[in-house]
Every structure is written in C-alpha cells, then in structure tokens.
Design an enzyme around this catalytic site. Structure first.
Site, PDB file in Angstrom:
ATOM      1  N   GLY A  21       2.874   2.356   9.641  1.00 17.72           N
ATOM      2  CA  GLY A  21       1.717   1.514   9.958  1.00 17.72           C
ATOM      3  C   GLY A  21       0.674   2.384  10.618  1.00 17.72           C
ATOM      4  O   GLY A  21       0.925   3.549  10.920  1.00 17.72           O
ATOM      5  N   CYS A  23      -0.395   2.196  13.578  1.00 19.24           N
ATOM      6  CA  CYS A  23      -0.125   2.627  14.957  1.00 19.24           C
ATOM      7  C   CYS A  23       1.361   2.824  15.170  1.00 19.24           C
ATOM      8  O   CYS A  23       1.887   2.604  16.243  1.00 19.24           O
ATOM      9  CB  CYS A  23      -0.685   1.639  15.949  1.00 19.24           C
ATOM     10  SG  CYS A  23      -0.103  -0.006  15.672  1.00 19.24           S
ATOM     11  N   GLY A  24       2.094   3.237  14.135  1.00 19.29           N
ATOM     12  CA  GLY A  24       3.502   3.502  14.372  1.00 19.29           C
ATOM     13  C   GLY A  24       4.293   3.503  13.084  1.00 19.29           C
ATOM     14  O   GLY A  24       3.725   3.554  11.995  1.00 19.29           O
ATOM     15  N   LYS A  41      10.535  -1.176  15.066  1.00 22.51           N
ATOM     16  CA  LYS A  41       9.122  -0.787  14.953  1.00 22.51           C
ATOM     17  C   LYS A  41       8.800   0.058  16.175  1.00 22.51           C
ATOM     18  O   LYS A  41       9.011  -0.395  17.310  1.00 22.51           O
ATOM     19  CB  LYS A  41       8.226  -2.021  14.904  1.00 22.51           C
ATOM     20  CG  LYS A  41       6.747  -1.713  15.008  1.00 22.51           C
ATOM     21  CD  LYS A  41       6.162  -1.307  13.664  1.00 22.51           C
ATOM     22  CE  LYS A  41       4.684  -0.895  13.830  1.00 22.51           C
ATOM     23  NZ  LYS A  41       3.942  -0.889  12.564  1.00 22.51           N
ATOM     24  N   GLU A  91      14.778  -8.323  13.119  1.00 19.09           N
ATOM     25  CA  GLU A  91      15.657  -8.555  11.966  1.00 19.09           C
ATOM     26  C   GLU A  91      15.134  -7.703  10.806  1.00 19.09           C
ATOM     27  O   GLU A  91      13.912  -7.497  10.677  1.00 19.09           O
ATOM     28  CB  GLU A  91      15.643 -10.045  11.587  1.00 19.09           C
ATOM     29  CG  GLU A  91      14.250 -10.592  11.323  1.00 19.09           C
ATOM     30  CD  GLU A  91      14.257 -12.079  11.040  1.00 19.09           C
ATOM     31  OE1 GLU A  91      13.347 -12.765  11.514  1.00 19.09           O
ATOM     32  OE2 GLU A  91      15.174 -12.540  10.342  1.00 19.09           O
ATOM     33  N   MET A  93      14.195  -7.165   7.130  1.00 19.09           N
ATOM     34  CA  MET A  93      13.822  -7.954   5.947  1.00 19.09           C
ATOM     35  C   MET A  93      14.105  -7.085   4.719  1.00 19.09           C
ATOM     36  O   MET A  93      13.353  -6.181   4.393  1.00 19.09           O
ATOM     37  CB  MET A  93      12.348  -8.344   6.038  1.00 19.09           C
ATOM     38  CG  MET A  93      12.080  -9.324   7.165  1.00 19.09           C
ATOM     39  SD  MET A  93      12.897 -10.892   6.890  1.00 19.09           S
ATOM     40  CE  MET A  93      11.749 -11.618   5.741  1.00 19.09           C
ATOM     41  N   GLU A  94      15.244  -7.381   4.070  1.00 19.36           N
ATOM     42  CA  GLU A  94      15.783  -6.497   3.013  1.00 19.36           C
ATOM     43  C   GLU A  94      14.814  -6.276   1.858  1.00 19.36           C
ATOM     44  O   GLU A  94      14.938  -5.301   1.130  1.00 19.36           O
ATOM     45  CB  GLU A  94      17.078  -7.099   2.447  1.00 19.36           C
ATOM     46  CG  GLU A  94      18.219  -7.211   3.440  1.00 19.36           C
ATOM     47  CD  GLU A  94      18.854  -5.862   3.776  1.00 19.36           C
ATOM     48  OE1 GLU A  94      19.698  -5.819   4.687  1.00 19.36           O
ATOM     49  OE2 GLU A  94      18.494  -4.854   3.125  1.00 19.36           O
ATOM     50  N   ASP A 136      -4.735 -10.276  11.550  1.00 21.18           N
ATOM     51  CA  ASP A 136      -4.464  -9.050  10.784  1.00 21.18           C
ATOM     52  C   ASP A 136      -3.512  -9.327   9.627  1.00 21.18           C
ATOM     53  O   ASP A 136      -2.565  -8.577   9.388  1.00 21.18           O
ATOM     54  CB  ASP A 136      -3.880  -7.975  11.720  1.00 21.18           C
ATOM     55  CG  ASP A 136      -3.868  -6.598  11.068  1.00 21.18           C
ATOM     56  OD1 ASP A 136      -3.065  -5.743  11.485  1.00 21.18           O
ATOM     57  OD2 ASP A 136      -4.632  -6.413  10.104  1.00 21.18           O
ATOM     58  N   LYS A 138      -2.190  -9.110   6.185  1.00 25.21           N
ATOM     59  CA  LYS A 138      -2.380  -8.233   5.015  1.00 25.21           C
ATOM     60  C   LYS A 138      -1.015  -7.981   4.391  1.00 25.21           C
ATOM     61  O   LYS A 138       0.020  -8.222   5.049  1.00 25.21           O
ATOM     62  CB  LYS A 138      -3.042  -6.929   5.448  1.00 25.21           C
ATOM     63  CG  LYS A 138      -2.308  -6.174   6.534  1.00 25.21           C
ATOM     64  CD  LYS A 138      -3.139  -5.003   7.049  1.00 25.21           C
ATOM     65  CE  LYS A 138      -2.400  -4.272   8.169  1.00 25.21           C
ATOM     66  NZ  LYS A 138      -3.238  -3.248   8.811  1.00 25.21           N
ATOM     67  N   GLU A 140       0.920  -5.587   4.010  1.00 23.30           N
ATOM     68  CA  GLU A 140       1.904  -4.764   4.771  1.00 23.30           C
ATOM     69  C   GLU A 140       2.585  -5.588   5.855  1.00 23.30           C
ATOM     70  O   GLU A 140       3.657  -5.233   6.333  1.00 23.30           O
ATOM     71  CB  GLU A 140       1.194  -3.575   5.442  1.00 23.30           C
ATOM     72  CG  GLU A 140       0.557  -2.590   4.504  1.00 23.30           C
ATOM     73  CD  GLU A 140      -0.868  -3.018   4.088  1.00 23.30           C
ATOM     74  OE1 GLU A 140      -1.675  -2.142   3.792  1.00 23.30           O
ATOM     75  OE2 GLU A 140      -1.148  -4.237   4.037  1.00 23.30           O
ATOM     76  N   ASN A 141       1.941  -6.682   6.247  1.00 16.48           N
ATOM     77  CA  ASN A 141       2.486  -7.487   7.349  1.00 16.48           C
ATOM     78  C   ASN A 141       3.172  -8.754   6.857  1.00 16.48           C
ATOM     79  O   ASN A 141       3.439  -9.662   7.642  1.00 16.48           O
ATOM     80  CB  ASN A 141       1.363  -7.853   8.325  1.00 16.48           C
ATOM     81  CG  ASN A 141       0.878  -6.642   9.088  1.00 16.48           C
ATOM     82  OD1 ASN A 141       1.617  -5.651   9.203  1.00 16.48           O
ATOM     83  ND2 ASN A 141      -0.335  -6.699   9.586  1.00 16.48           N
ATOM     84  N   ASP A 157       3.747  -8.294  12.740  1.00 15.56           N
ATOM     85  CA  ASP A 157       2.660  -7.505  13.333  1.00 15.56           C
ATOM     86  C   ASP A 157       1.601  -8.357  14.001  1.00 15.56           C
ATOM     87  O   ASP A 157       0.570  -8.668  13.425  1.00 15.56           O
ATOM     88  CB  ASP A 157       2.009  -6.604  12.274  1.00 15.56           C
ATOM     89  CG  ASP A 157       1.110  -5.574  12.940  1.00 15.56           C
ATOM     90  OD1 ASP A 157       0.808  -4.558  12.316  1.00 15.56           O
ATOM     91  OD2 ASP A 157       0.738  -5.801  14.110  1.00 15.56           O
ATOM     92  N   THR A 176     -23.434 -30.375  32.685  1.00 15.40           N
ATOM     93  CA  THR A 176     -24.596 -30.999  32.060  1.00 15.40           C
ATOM     94  C   THR A 176     -25.245 -29.996  31.110  1.00 15.40           C
ATOM     95  O   THR A 176     -25.405 -28.830  31.451  1.00 15.40           O
ATOM     96  CB  THR A 176     -25.633 -31.439  33.118  1.00 15.40           C
ATOM     97  OG1 THR A 176     -26.878 -31.642  32.417  1.00 15.40           O
ATOM     98  CG2 THR A 176     -25.858 -30.350  34.172  1.00 15.40           C
TER      99      THR A 176
HETATM  100  C1  LIG Z   1      14.314  -3.075   3.680  1.00 14.32           C
HETATM  101  C2  LIG Z   1      13.206  -2.127   3.838  1.00 14.32           C
HETATM  102  N1  LIG Z   1      13.230  -0.976   3.248  1.00 14.32           N
HETATM  103  N2  LIG Z   1      14.303  -0.628   2.531  1.00 14.32           N
HETATM  104  C3  LIG Z   1      14.467   0.679   2.258  1.00 14.32           C
HETATM  105  N3  LIG Z   1      15.535   1.101   1.819  1.00 14.32           N
HETATM  106  N4  LIG Z   1      13.407   1.491   2.480  1.00 14.32           N
HETATM  107  O1  LIG Z   1      13.542   2.846   2.245  1.00 14.32           O
HETATM  108  C4  LIG Z   1      12.076  -2.446   4.689  1.00 14.32           C
HETATM  109  C5  LIG Z   1      12.192  -3.461   5.612  1.00 14.32           C
HETATM  110  C6  LIG Z   1      11.133  -3.746   6.448  1.00 14.32           C
HETATM  111  C7  LIG Z   1       9.958  -3.025   6.366  1.00 14.32           C
HETATM  112  N5  LIG Z   1       8.900  -3.247   7.156  1.00 14.32           N
HETATM  113  C8  LIG Z   1       8.843  -3.867   8.368  1.00 14.32           C
HETATM  114  O2  LIG Z   1       9.813  -4.335   8.913  1.00 14.32           O
HETATM  115  N6  LIG Z   1       7.610  -3.858   8.881  1.00 14.32           N
HETATM  116  C9  LIG Z   1       7.194  -4.275  10.128  1.00 14.32           C
HETATM  117  C10 LIG Z   1       5.858  -4.087  10.407  1.00 14.32           C
HETATM  118  C11 LIG Z   1       5.359  -4.427  11.642  1.00 14.32           C
HETATM  119  C12 LIG Z   1       6.187  -4.962  12.611  1.00 14.32           C
HETATM  120  C13 LIG Z   1       5.621  -5.270  13.916  1.00 14.32           C
HETATM  121  C14 LIG Z   1       6.304  -6.180  14.858  1.00 14.32           C
HETATM  122  N7  LIG Z   1       4.514  -4.669  14.208  1.00 14.32           N
HETATM  123  N8  LIG Z   1       3.906  -4.787  15.395  1.00 14.32           N
HETATM  124  C15 LIG Z   1       2.903  -3.886  15.665  1.00 14.32           C
HETATM  125  N9  LIG Z   1       2.304  -3.901  16.854  1.00 14.32           N
HETATM  126  N10 LIG Z   1       2.563  -3.050  14.744  1.00 14.32           N
HETATM  127  O3  LIG Z   1       1.585  -2.177  14.928  1.00 14.32           O
HETATM  128  C16 LIG Z   1       7.509  -5.163  12.344  1.00 14.32           C
HETATM  129  C17 LIG Z   1       8.033  -4.820  11.090  1.00 14.32           C
HETATM  130  C18 LIG Z   1       9.852  -2.021   5.422  1.00 14.32           C
HETATM  131  C19 LIG Z   1      10.909  -1.720   4.591  1.00 14.32           C
END
Ligand SMILES: C/C(=N\NC(=N)NO)c1ccc(NC(=O)Nc2ccc(/C(C)=N/N/C(N)=N/O)cc2)cc1
Length: 319
Positions: A21, A23-24, A41, A91, A93-94, A136, A138, A140-141, A157, A176
């Site tokens: 991402g 920022c990380g 994360k 958690e 997310m597969e 935010d 999008k 990716e989130n 995110d 008023t």
């Molecule tokens: C299963 C898998 N990949 N499987 C594999 N074999 N990959 O090779 C997989 C699973 C999850 C993700 N992404 C994921 O989980 N994102 C994500 C993004 C943001 C945040 C948060 C809280 N953000 N908060 C802030 N402040 N952000 O800046 C939490 C999770 C990517 C690939």
C-alpha cells in the site's frame, strides 16, 4: 524479524509480503499456537508528514476498526506499535484484493459485480449510520474471502476515515441566524454532503468492476484526471460495455454525478431496480449471515433424544 515487537514475534510468525500500500505493506503470518493464517498490515509512521497526524490517524483507524461490526468490514485481532511502525493483525482474506481479481478477469460478469457491489453498499451504509466516512474506497481496499467468484467481500483500510462529530457548523446553526453571513449556510450545504464522497467512490468501483478499466485516467483524452473528475467526464467504451445492462449503467451514471446534492445516495442505490434481484440478495445474505454459526450453537446443546433423528425409507430400513 528483529525490528518486530517482541510480543508480535512471540505470537505470530510473519512470512512473505502479500500486498503493498502507499503507507505500508501486508504480510502473510501464522499464529504460532494454532498455525492459523492471518494478515498483518505494517504501517510505517514516517510516511505521515507529521507525527501528530500519524498518531491521530492510526488511533482513529484502530478505534474504528475495533468498534465496527459488520460482515463486510474487515475484523482486526491484534494491534502493536513500535517507534516507527504500527502492526495491525487481521483476518486473512484468501481471495486477496478486488484490484487483482478484476485485472485477472479483464472485467467481472455483471451478476458477480452486482453481488460485490451490494455488499460494499451494505458495508458503507453501516459506516454512515455510525457517523463514519470511509473516504478511500478503491479496489485495493476491497478484499475477497475466497478465490471463488461468489464470495464475501470486506472493506478495509480506514486510514483516511473520519468520524462525523458534532460540527462547529451544527452548533452555529443552533444560535440565532440573524447575524450569520450567507456563506455559512451555502458552505453548510456542501459540508452536509460529506457522506456523498463515498457514493462517488462506489460509482468508480462499480465502473471498474463492470468495465474493467477506470472511468477517469490520465491516458484518456487531453484533460488531466482531476479535470475529468471535476467535469464528470467518462466514457463507456462500447466494446467493454455492450453486454452490460442499462440498469447497471444507470447506477453508475447516477453515482458519478459531480454535484453531491444531485448524486444518488447509498440508501437510494440500495433501492435501485438493478439491486432488486432476489437471487443475488439471497446469496449475499447467505454469505453475510451464514446459518452455520447458529447451527453449531444448536449442536452444542444436549440432543433431546438419542442422537440424529432416524428417517424411514420406503422399505422400512432405518437410515
Ligand atoms: C490471500 C492474499 N494473498 N495470497 C497470496 N498468496 N499472495 O501472494 C492476500 C490477502 C489479503 C491482501 N490484502 C490485505 O489484506 N490488504 C489490507 C489492506 C489494508 C489493510 C488496512 C487495515 N489498512 N490500514 C491502513 N492504515 N493502511 O494504510 C488491511 C489489509 C492481499 C493478498
């Protein structure tokens, strides 16, 4: 591994990076005691311009993440921090990020896009009813729970999220109005629509899911992305949109409206004809509120008679 907080290292084994991402990054990790897979994360604080901003944002985000409870919002398990980073255990997310799913499939089938969009609307409706703006949204989130098309999605995110507090404006409007300048009222109408920013983003998300490309992009025409957005100029390329229903296009068009006061609200979108699809709604609710959990609870109780009921077949044998 050495720079990780000791407690985190003791509880989890962090392995490869699975997401990046601005920022990380996101790492795949295993809870040592159960070997269960989780996502971690890692947010480096230096990415924020000022320490104050970082602290406020991350604590706000952590507060929000720990306070919200909806099947389509990511759940956090643990939170650690060091001087230079935050670590959020979530958690896993597969299915990974929606971004990669759309990219690998060029564009989603309409009924899959509808199933995902309905879940996003439900999640954002829940946030708004709790006074939270995501700000935010999008691809990716948006995370997918499995590699299957028909799956649960979760919004993640909350880094840019804001909690709608009682604003100075609301307090001002209690007094008023006689001496207040006109702009206090007109500006008010724009701040009153801050929730609408999420509706716009959902329109962009739906456009990407259905069309397989973004509505606003620097490679389109001669205008900057910002100008395209300010003018609300986007094109539904026939080769990509020919098979998309008029109702789906109507949802996109009513969300990608520049004037927030004219933009379709989340509530209105949930009532739109395109989403009055019983099959999709049943699938979505089965994914969001799986009956399994309740059944498990039942089976924990003492079975009233000797075990599972015996069903008689025509020939009288017990099954
Ligand atoms: C299963 C898998 N990949 N499987 C594999 N074999 N990959 O090779 C997989 C699973 C999850 C993700 N992404 C994921 O989980 N994102 C994500 C993004 C943001 C945040 C948060 C809280 N953000 N908060 C802030 N402040 N952000 O800046 C939490 C999770 C990517 C690939």
């Amino acid at each position: 591994q050495s720079s990780l907080p000791r407690e985190l290292r003791e509880k989890y084994l962090l392995t490869r990076r699975i997401g990046t991402g601005v920022c990380g990054e996101v790492r795949l990790a295993f809870q040592r005691s159960t070997c269960r897979k989780v996502a971690v994360k890692i947010i480096n604080k230096k990415n924020f311009q000022s320490e104050g901003m970082a602290t406020r944002n991350a604590t706000t985000e952590i507060e929000i993440l720990q306070r919200v409870d909806h099947p389509c919002l990511i759940k956090t398990e643990d939170f650690y921090q060091t001087d230079d980073s935050y670590y959020i255990v979530l958690e896993l997310m597969e299915g990974g990020e929606l971004f990669h799913r759309v990219k690998s499939q060029q564009q989603l089938q309409e009924n899959v896009a509808k199933l995902y969009f309905y879940q996003m609307l439900s999640a954002v409706q829940y946030l708004h009813s709790n006074g939270i703006i995501h700000r935010d949204l999008k691809p990716e989130n948006i995370l997918l729970s499995s590699q299957e098309d028909v799956c649960l999605i979760k919004v993640t995110d909350f880094n840019q999220s804001r909690i709608l507090e009682e604003s100075v404006l609301m307090r001002t409007l209690c007094g008023t109005p006689s001496y207040l300048a006109p702009e206090v009222f007109t500006q008010a109408s724009t701040t009153g629509y801050s929730l609408a920013v999420d509706a716009w983003s959902l329109g962009v998300l739906l456009f990407v899911c259905l069309g397989g490309y973004p509505p606003f992009h620097e490679s389109f025409g001669d205008k900057s992305v910002t100008d395209q957005i300010i003018l609300g100029e986007f094109t539904m390329v026939p080769s990509k949109w020919r098979h998309v229903s008029d109702q789906a296009k109507d949802v996109v068009r009513r969300l990608l409206v520049v004037d927030p006061s004219k933009r379709m609200s989340i509530e209105a979108a949930l009532q739109h004809a395109w989403l009055q699809d019983q099959g999709m709604l049943e699938t979505a609710h089965r994914l969001m509120y799986p009956p399994g959990e309740d059944a498990a609870a039942v089976s924990m109780q003492e079975a009233p008679s000797g075990g599972p009921s015996k069903r008689k077949r025509g020939d009288g044998d017990e099954e």
